[in-house]
Every structure is written in structure tokens, then in C-alpha cells.
Design an enzyme around this catalytic site. Structure first.
Site, PDB file in Angstrom:
ATOM      1  N   CYS A 259       0.802  -1.175  -0.073  1.00 59.05           N
ATOM      2  CA  CYS A 259       0.078   0.093   0.056  1.00 59.05           C
ATOM      3  C   CYS A 259       0.844   1.400  -0.025  1.00 59.05           C
ATOM      4  O   CYS A 259       2.286   1.433   0.382  1.00 59.05           O
ATOM      5  CB  CYS A 259      -0.855  -0.057   1.155  1.00 59.05           C
TER       6      CYS A 259
ATOM      7  N   CYS B 147       0.170   3.935   1.724  1.00 58.10           N
ATOM      8  CA  CYS B 147      -0.332   5.191   2.760  1.00 58.10           C
ATOM      9  C   CYS B 147       0.720   5.454   3.975  1.00 58.10           C
ATOM     10  O   CYS B 147       0.963   6.513   4.500  1.00 58.10           O
ATOM     11  CB  CYS B 147      -1.566   4.448   3.573  1.00 58.10           C
TER      12      CYS B 147
ATOM     13  N   CYS C  77      -4.059   6.027   0.373  1.00 57.39           N
ATOM     14  CA  CYS C  77      -3.385   4.801  -0.215  1.00 57.39           C
ATOM     15  C   CYS C  77      -3.085   4.930  -1.544  1.00 57.39           C
ATOM     16  O   CYS C  77      -2.829   3.728  -2.246  1.00 57.39           O
ATOM     17  CB  CYS C  77      -4.512   3.791   0.182  1.00 57.39           C
TER      18      CYS C  77
ATOM     19  N   LYS D 269     -12.480  -5.181   1.957  1.00 53.76           N
ATOM     20  CA  LYS D 269     -11.757  -4.151   3.101  1.00 53.76           C
ATOM     21  C   LYS D 269     -13.057  -3.043   3.302  1.00 53.76           C
ATOM     22  O   LYS D 269     -13.171  -2.222   2.445  1.00 53.76           O
ATOM     23  CB  LYS D 269     -10.567  -3.783   2.731  1.00 53.76           C
TER      24      LYS D 269
ATOM     25  N   ARG E  31      -3.078   2.872  12.655  1.00 51.00           N
ATOM     26  CA  ARG E  31      -2.398   4.069  11.911  1.00 51.00           C
ATOM     27  C   ARG E  31      -1.449   4.746  12.787  1.00 51.00           C
ATOM     28  O   ARG E  31      -0.810   5.586  12.138  1.00 51.00           O
ATOM     29  CB  ARG E  31      -3.649   5.157  11.877  1.00 51.00           C
TER      30      ARG E  31
ATOM     31  N   ARG F 269     -11.012   7.689   3.747  1.00 49.52           N
ATOM     32  CA  ARG F 269     -10.745   6.776   2.768  1.00 49.52           C
ATOM     33  C   ARG F 269     -12.151   5.986   2.214  1.00 49.52           C
ATOM     34  O   ARG F 269     -12.219   5.017   1.585  1.00 49.52           O
ATOM     35  CB  ARG F 269      -9.720   5.395   3.353  1.00 49.52           C
TER      36      ARG F 269
ATOM     37  N   LYS G 173     -11.952  -7.731   6.041  1.00 48.99           N
ATOM     38  CA  LYS G 173     -11.379  -6.885   7.159  1.00 48.99           C
ATOM     39  C   LYS G 173     -12.304  -5.882   7.391  1.00 48.99           C
ATOM     40  O   LYS G 173     -12.687  -5.090   6.385  1.00 48.99           O
ATOM     41  CB  LYS G 173      -9.978  -6.440   6.380  1.00 48.99           C
TER      42      LYS G 173
ATOM     43  N   SER H 229      -6.734  -3.768  14.385  1.00 51.95           N
ATOM     44  CA  SER H 229      -6.142  -3.366  15.774  1.00 51.95           C
ATOM     45  C   SER H 229      -7.206  -2.653  16.560  1.00 51.95           C
ATOM     46  O   SER H 229      -6.988  -3.103  17.576  1.00 51.95           O
ATOM     47  CB  SER H 229      -5.215  -2.168  15.244  1.00 51.95           C
TER      48      SER H 229
ATOM     49  N   TYR I 264      -3.023  -9.677  15.941  1.00 54.08           N
ATOM     50  CA  TYR I 264      -1.750  -9.150  16.877  1.00 54.08           C
ATOM     51  C   TYR I 264      -1.453 -10.099  17.987  1.00 54.08           C
ATOM     52  O   TYR I 264      -0.367 -10.049  18.553  1.00 54.08           O
ATOM     53  CB  TYR I 264      -2.185  -7.820  17.317  1.00 54.08           C
TER      54      TYR I 264
HETATM   55  C1  PBG Z   1      -3.559   0.213   4.924  1.00 57.59           C
HETATM   56  C2  PBG Z   1      -3.940  -0.716   6.016  1.00 57.59           C
HETATM   57  C3  PBG Z   1      -4.610  -0.499   7.141  1.00 57.59           C
HETATM   58  C4  PBG Z   1      -4.760  -1.644   7.881  1.00 57.59           C
HETATM   59  C5  PBG Z   1      -3.960  -2.471   7.177  1.00 57.59           C
HETATM   60  N1  PBG Z   1      -3.413  -1.727   5.785  1.00 57.59           N
HETATM   61  C6  PBG Z   1      -5.456   0.702   7.538  1.00 57.59           C
HETATM   62  C7  PBG Z   1      -6.259   1.614   6.841  1.00 57.59           C
HETATM   63  O1  PBG Z   1      -6.799   1.343   5.770  1.00 57.59           O
HETATM   64  O2  PBG Z   1      -6.266   2.538   7.141  1.00 57.59           O
HETATM   65  C8  PBG Z   1      -5.657  -1.817   9.112  1.00 57.59           C
HETATM   66  C9  PBG Z   1      -5.147  -2.690  10.011  1.00 57.59           C
HETATM   67  C10 PBG Z   1      -5.575  -2.839  11.449  1.00 57.59           C
HETATM   68  O3  PBG Z   1      -6.333  -1.807  11.846  1.00 57.59           O
HETATM   69  O4  PBG Z   1      -5.052  -3.437  12.236  1.00 57.59           O
HETATM   70  N2  PBG Z   1      -4.034   0.156   3.700  1.00 57.59           N
END
Ligand code: PBG
Length: 334
Positions: free
Chosen positions: A119, A121, A129, A196, A206, A225, A256, A282, A321
Site C-alpha cells: 500500500c 499510505c 493509499c 476491506k 494508523r 478513505r 477486514k 487493531s 496481533y
Molecule cells: C493500510 C492498511 C490499514 C490496515 C492494514 N493496511 C489501515 C487503513 O486502511 O487505514 C488496518 C489494520 C489494522 O487496523 O489492524 N492500507
């Protein structure tokens, strides 16, 4: 009323013999964050036992994880220099992350399965992204896809077993697959963040990945996003995106976040017969940690319950995690 349904629940043995789903450590994938230019590793708010590692501490961490029975990883590389990523300024290969992949693979080789997040970002000034247009109100699709394919090719060349695009642009799976195949990297898997969602559960990540959308030196009107991640109320969009990624050559598909989208995982895994992964993101992981810290949950039991739900809903693997603590959690709960 005599015992009926309860009879099988009465002893640990009969519960064990009658349950259909229980997670295995081998199904869990541990995220890793490696950050360029920090002196010491840093903890991540809300994510117990998770660090923003230095290149040195990363190797020690993976060594320890292998001892805990974890063999699969999802690496996030966070380079020090950020790219403008706007207009025709297209980021090239991500050399910092490539160097970390090489270091991990030359040390651990086939002992580890290394997936690498693809990605932009964490590498852009604005935290979006992809590559913005000049006015800063749109993430350009096709130039972003080009940049992602270049980054993914570099990761695969450096030794990644799998690349995992999380950007949500259209057409990236086909572009990455073509790029890899042309470079002779036809054995590298693609794990697609297919479903996602535009979620509020990504907060701690983040911080860990230094990837929140932000205002830079030039104007950006996009604040989040929402123009590329899936709307939480739009299951059909998730299905359409997953079907597209399957048709474009993804090897594994992902839903996700996890717990708030179990219905999506269940329905998608029944309608598309590829392997399914789920990302316990997370915010959902941290929610359990924070409740446990307040004495309101037993953390090991709560984590195992969430993982069991993912397997029951149709996932073959789980990005969590807590993978590195799983063996101990599972021993305490089975
Ligand atoms: C970035 C990305 C994100 C996550 C994984 N890859 C965050 C987002 O889209 O802002 C999130 C993972 C998490 O919260 O554990 N493209």
C-alpha cells in the site's frame, strides 16, 4: 425435565469431542511493523506485545515468535522519507521494506512464510493509499495501480512469499499478477484485501504504521478513505469486489475487519470457493485488551473466542496481533 442438550456440555472431554471449530496456531498470521530511522523499538497504544520495531529488534522478535510456534507473518515497512505522490509524481520501489524482507529471508529462509502489505499510505506525505490528483480531491486509480505493481514486484524479488495489497484500487490484482509473472515470480502468492471496509476500527494501526490521512504542504480535500474502501452497509459491493479479485488471480481473499463483519465472512466464504483469511484489526484487538485491563474480561478466553468465531464463520487463516501469544492462550482455554 431431564438432561437433554446439556449432556454433551458436562465435561471438558465431551465438549472437546463434540465441538467442530477451534483455532490452531498454524492458522494465525502475526503482523510486524518495522520503522526506518528510530533508535529503539516503540510499543503501540492498545496493542499489548506489539511493537514498531527497528531493523535489529525485528530479527530478534521473529526469532522469539518462531519459538512461540508462529511461522506466518504480515510485514508492514514504514520508511523515513515520505513521497509527495501527487499528479505525475509516482513513487517507485520501496527500498527500505525490500531490505527488511531480504534480511528476514536470509536469516530465516523457509522457516517463515512472509507476506508483505502493499500500500502507499505509509509512504506518502498525505497518508492516502494512492496517488492524488493535483487538486487533492481524488485518488487516481491507474497510476496508483502501476505504483503498487512496481512495489509488489520489488517485495517479491526481495524474497516475500506473498504480497498483500490493501489499497482498494480497481484492477490491482491483475496488474500485480502480470507484473510478477513477467518477472519470473510466478510462485509468489497474492493475498487480496478483497472485502476491506471503510472502518473506524483501524485507529491503533494508523499510529503503528504512521499512515493516517493528513493535510500536507499542498491542499488535500479528502479527509478519509471513503472513496476507495467499502461502505459498511454495502454487502453487495464486498461480493462484487471479491469476485473481481478472484477472477483477476488472487490466491487468498480477505475480509477486514473481523468481528463486525462476520456475516460478510460467512456469506462470502460460502459463495467464493477460494481460501479465506480474516483480519482481526487493531481496534477490535485493542478493545479486548482494554476491557481485560479493566478487569472486565479474561483476555486469553476472549481472544480464543473471537478466533473460534472466525474459523466457524469460514476463515482458514486469521491475521491477529495475538498470534505470538496464541499457544499460551490456547493451552489455557482448551
Ligand atoms: C493500510 C492498511 C490499514 C490496515 C492494514 N493496511 C489501515 C487503513 O486502511 O487505514 C488496518 C489494520 C489494522 O487496523 O489492524 N492500507
Amino acid at each position: 425435565m431431564a438432561l437433554n442438550n446439556r449432556r454433551i456440555r458436562l465435561t471438558p472431554q465431551s465438549r472437546n469431542l463434540t465441538r467442530a471449530h477451534f483455532p490452531r496456531v498454524e492458522q494465525l498470521i502475526q503482523p510486524l511493523f518495522v520503522v526506518e530511522g528510530i533508535r529503539e523499538r516503540e510499543s503501540v497504544p492498545g496493542l499489548t506485545g506489539v511493537y514498531r520495531d527497528t531493523p535489529e529488534s525485528l530479527l530478534r522478535q521473529v526469532e522469539a515468535d518462531l519459538e512461540s510456534g508462529v511461522k506466518s507473518f504480515l510485514l508492514f515497512g514504514i520508511p523515513a522519507g515520505k513521497h509527495a505522490a501527487r499528479g505525475t509524481e509516482i513513487p517507485g520501489r520501496n527500498l527500505f521494506t525490500e531490505s527488511q524482507i531480504s534480511a528476514l529471508k536470509s536469516r530465516f529462509g523457509s522457516q517463515i512464510f512472509l507476506a508483505v502489505d502493499v500500500c502507499l499510505c505509509s509512504t506518502t506525505e498525505h497518508g492516502q493509499c494512492g496517488i492524488l490528483n493535483e487538486t487533492g480531491d481524488h485518488v487516481q486509480n491507474d497510476v496508483t495501480v502501476e505504483a503498487l505493481a512496481i512495489a509488489a514486484g520489488g517485495f517479491a524479488q526481495a524474497g516475500a512469499d506473498c504480497v498483500a495489497p490493501s489499497d482498494m484500487m480497481d484492477g490491482r490484482i491483475r496488474a500485480i499478477r502480470d507484473h510478477l509473472d513477467q518477472a519470473g515470480l510466478e510462485r509468489t502468492l497474492i493475498l487480496s484485501y478483497a472485502a476491506k471496509f471503510h472502518s473506524n476500527f483501524y485507529g491503533p494501526f494508523r499510529v503503528a504504521a504512521d499512515s493516517a490521512p493528513k493535510a500536507g504542504s499542498k491542499p488535500v480535500t479528502l479527509k478519509d478513505r471513503a472513496t476507495y474502501q467499502i461502505d459498511p452497509g454495502n454487502y453487495r459491493d464486498a461480493l462484487a469486489s471479491a469476485e473481481r479479485d478472484a477472477a483477476e488471480g488472487a490466491d487468498i481473499l480477505m475480509v477486514k475487519p473481523g468481528l463486525p463483519y462476520l456475516d460478510v465472512l460467512c456469506r462470502l466464504s460460502e459463495s467464493i470457493l477460494l481460501p479465506w483469511s480474516v483480519y482481526e484489526v487493531s481496534g477490535e484487538y485493542a478493545a479486548i485488551e482494554i476491557l481485560a485491563r479493566e478487569g472486565l474480561m479474561r483476555r486469553e478466553h476472549a481472544h480464543v473466542e473471537a478466533w473460534t468465531a472466525f474459523i466457524r464463520a469460514g476463515a482458514q487463516s486469521i491475521i491477529t496481533y495475538g498470534a505470538r501469544e496464541a499457544r499460551s492462550f490456547l493451552n489455557q482455554t482448551s
